[in-house]
Design an enzyme around this catalytic site. Sequence first.
Site, PDB file in Angstrom:
ATOM      1  CE1 TYR A 167      -2.933  -3.122   0.824  1.00 12.90           C
ATOM      2  CE2 TYR A 167      -4.444  -1.302   1.159  1.00 12.90           C
ATOM      3  CZ  TYR A 167      -4.219  -2.634   0.939  1.00 12.90           C
ATOM      4  OH  TYR A 167      -5.273  -3.488   0.847  1.00 12.90           O
ATOM      5  CE  LYS A 234       0.591 -17.164   2.020  1.00 13.51           C
ATOM      6  NZ  LYS A 234       0.118 -18.460   2.366  1.00 13.51           N
ATOM      7  CG  ASP A 284      -2.573 -19.497   4.063  1.00 13.25           C
ATOM      8  OD1 ASP A 284      -1.592 -18.739   4.036  1.00 13.25           O
ATOM      9  OD2 ASP A 284      -2.484 -20.716   4.252  1.00 13.25           O
ATOM     10  CG  ASP A 308      -7.830  -3.606   2.839  1.00 11.15           C
ATOM     11  OD1 ASP A 308      -8.963  -3.456   3.314  1.00 11.15           O
ATOM     12  OD2 ASP A 308      -7.491  -3.133   1.746  1.00 11.15           O
TER      13      ASP A 308
END
Length: 419
Positions: A167, A234, A284, A308
């Site tokens: 971002y 992640k 995930d 987000d």
Amino acid sequence: MTETQMEKPSFTKLEHPTNGQCIELDGDALIVPDRPIIPVIEGDGIGRDIMRATRRVIDAAVKKCYGGKRQIEWFDVFAGEAAQETYQEWLPEDTFAAIRHYRVALKGPLTTPVGGGFRSLNVTLRQVLDLYACVRPVRYFPGVPSPVREPEKMNVVIYRENTEDVYAGIEYAANSPEAKRVIDFLVNQMGAKIRDGSGIGIKPMSEFGTKRLVRLAIQAALRQKRASVTLVHKGNIMKFTEGAFRDWGYELAREEFGKDTVAEADLKGPAPAGKVVINDRIADSMFQQILTRTDDYSILAMPNLNGDYLSDACAAQVGGLGLAPGANFGDGLGLFEATHGTAPKYADQDKVNPGSLLLSGSFMLEHLGWVEASRAIESALGETILQKRVTYDLARLLGDVPAIKTSEFATAIIENLPG
Ligand code: NAD
């Protein structure tokens, strides 16, 4: 003498309120007077409807809980369309100066101007004020239709890093000279493999940015006596960004909160009383866990993109964005805001749900330490929903329920204030 007492900014078009006082800082702690001045950005579109309702309920709750001893001195400042009218600017310097000076502010949604070089007024506000943590408490209100069987198990607070990650806005279009230069450098000097004609986005994540975010999350866990802080990343795939987020998060917990925290990996049984458990989950897997083991989680800290996605997924689990509060924090600054947009087709119709802004206001009261008023608003809102006195959005989901207006919903909440 504090910084604020020394420098009262001069405005071009605003006047400092003559009643009320400025919130001060003592280290990290806010010193809140009985009559704090709180800048308020009404917002565009439905902002006018929901801000009016929200201010009425907050004022009523504060009056009921503190019998006139405490009162908020609202200070209207301008952004968006209202600022265009007054200043011929979308975000005047007066507004930044007022929020910096008074430290805590409430904001309605703002239209993103088309053209004019703005990505979004909200993003600009966050960047200019360095509001680096987007914080979203997500909990269930009984009676709200939800897509899951046990929505009441959700009670998390999401701390999302707000300034870095993909971002950061460092992006180059496919086939642009900039993208070609970056690709040339990476392929020819760094030995990377990148397909010609690729678009390029850069994902910077720093130790500084990570640690200041995780610090806020752990401080909140200690203050609210929460069981755990989970680092969501992640890092199995992106080792030097997301993996580093995890490592820096654990490092910060050890270095700055060593006696108050314990890493899950070091536990040999239940966590010692009073210690906050620091753990981490791959993003995930976290999306599964928040559905299947919802009440195992408490405070979640994560980089921008994960945050987000996960904040909206969590909000959906308890009935959607209409009742999701939010705030953006910087050092000594807090901007509390509705999480939805300006819904222009409903503007000025006294129709929409003020719940998101009202709960952001309740979160603001909690931040000020006015916990009784915050709890009173949440309890009255919950009671009003249980009575099925709701605006069109919830009425539609509840089936055969007549919708009431924004202002009537606010009145019903005020009637339901406890005490
Ligand atoms: P939106 O959230 O404004 O509206 C989408 C739909 O959600 C509306 O049509 C309405 O059906 C529903 N809705 C939204 N808020 C509601 C409420 N309080 N009660 C009942 N229903 C509600 O999203 P959008 O249409 O994509 O964006 C409109 C404008 O808002 C754009 O200019 C956008 O940039 C801006 N925006 C601002 C913010 C912000 O200020 N934080 C956030 C998102 C979008």
